[in-house]
Each structure stands twice: as structure tokens, then as C-alpha cells.
Design an enzyme around this catalytic site. Structure first.
Site, PDB file in Angstrom:
ATOM      1  N   ILE A 161      -8.306  -8.064  15.480  1.00 33.33           N
ATOM      2  CA  ILE A 161      -7.348  -8.382  16.125  1.00 33.33           C
ATOM      3  C   ILE A 161      -5.822  -7.751  15.764  1.00 33.33           C
ATOM      4  CG2 ILE A 161      -5.712  -9.851  17.533  1.00 33.33           C
ATOM      5  CD1 ILE A 161      -8.515 -12.023  17.249  1.00 33.33           C
ATOM      6  N   HIS A 200      -2.732  -3.572   8.823  1.00 34.02           N
ATOM      7  CA  HIS A 200      -4.046  -3.978   8.163  1.00 34.02           C
ATOM      8  C   HIS A 200      -5.384  -3.836   9.538  1.00 34.02           C
ATOM      9  CE1 HIS A 200      -6.627  -6.701   6.093  1.00 34.02           C
ATOM     10  NE2 HIS A 200      -6.763  -7.543   7.242  1.00 34.02           N
ATOM     11  N   PHE A 238     -22.559  -1.279  17.030  1.00 39.68           N
ATOM     12  CA  PHE A 238     -21.068  -1.810  16.444  1.00 39.68           C
ATOM     13  C   PHE A 238     -20.685  -2.848  17.615  1.00 39.68           C
ATOM     14  CE2 PHE A 238     -16.400  -0.986  16.069  1.00 39.68           C
ATOM     15  CZ  PHE A 238     -16.487  -1.302  15.071  1.00 39.68           C
TER      16      PHE A 238
END
Length: 153
Positions: free
Chosen positions: A83, A89, A113
Site C-alpha cells: 500500500i 518504499h 502475481f
């Protein structure tokens, strides 16, 4: 005449490995539940599914490589939730975890995936079993279909 290959969704006799991230577990557990139910619905026996828990999506590629090299499974399903936050990041983790597809190509095994990459927690929740269906269930169905498709080639 053109030959068309179309795989079915019968998972009888297939063995699958599900690699699931513990990070954002409140999301990933719902993805896992959806995947396990989907496997069951498509004829995969419970004892033919192995669940491997990893700390986060970043750690998935090395585990995918090890599982693929073992030749024990017909497919690998990766489940996680990355998220977006206020830092880079997200981009780094999402980019690294997306590399798992190349491992499947190297080992001729379907690697599905099912890692959510969303901007908000709400979007992740929607994709883990509420408004937008359950992407874990979709990933499991894709794995069953891909195993069958590869067997036709």
C-alpha cells in the site's frame, strides 16, 4: 483451420504452492482465504496446497525461486498487499516483487502475481473480498487454468 487451445478450470491432481506475505496481514489473510476456497471449488485437494508465509512482498522472489527449483508444484501463487505511503518504499517493494514472473519463465512453471499494489488501504480491502471481488480467489483460478494450459502445449 486455426487450432485454438483453451484450458479448463479443473484442478484435480494439481499441486500448488501459495506464498503469502505476513505484512498487511489483515488484507493478506482474506486473499489467502479466497485462494484456498477457489482451489477447493476447482477440485484441488486441501492436502495438495502448501502455504508458505514470508515477512513481506520483498522477500517473495527468493522463496519463489527455491519453490520453483524444487519441481514439487504445478504452480506458485504469490499473495501480498503493498500500500502506497508517503515514501518511495512502495515503488521499491512493488518493483522488486514484480520480478517473480521471470522466475516462472526460467523454470517453466506458472507464477501468479496476486500481490495487491494500491494507493489506499480502502482499495486493498475492496480487492481482498469486498466490492472488487477477491484477487486471491482470482489468482488461484488463474493458477489452475495456467497449469492446464501448459499441459496442452
Amino acid at each position: 483451420m486455426i487450432q485454438e487451445l483453451k484450458a479448463d478450470l479443473n484442478g484435480k491432481g494439481q499441486k500448488h504452492c501459495v506464498i503469502v506475505s505476513r505484512f498487511n496481514e489483515f488484507i493478506t489473510e482474506n486473499l489467502l482465504k479466497g485462494a484456498l476456497e477457489s482451489f477447493r471449488m476447482h477440485g484441488v485437494r486441501e492436502e495438495d496446497v502448501t502455504v508458505v508465509r514470508v515477512p513481506g512482498a520483498y522477500e517473495m522472489p527468493v522463496v519463489v525461486a527455491k519453490v520453483a527449483a524444487s519441481k514439487k508444484y504445478n504452480s506458485i501463487v504469490c499473495l501480498g498487499a503493498v500500500i502506497r505511503g508517503a515514501t518511495a518504499h512502495f515503488d521499491f517493494v512493488a518493483g522488486e516483487s514484480a520480478k517473480i514472473g521471470s522466475i516462472g519463465v526460467q523454470h517453466s512453471i506458472p507464477v501468479v502475481f496476486g500481490v495487491l499494489t494500491t494507493d489506499t488501504i480502502e482499495q486493498a480491502i475492496e480487492r481482498a473480498g469486498t466490492k472488487a471481488g477477491n484477487k486471491g480467489a482470482e489468482a488461484a483460478a488463474t493458477a489452475v487454468e495456467m497449469v492446464n494450459l501448459l499441459s496442452l502445449l
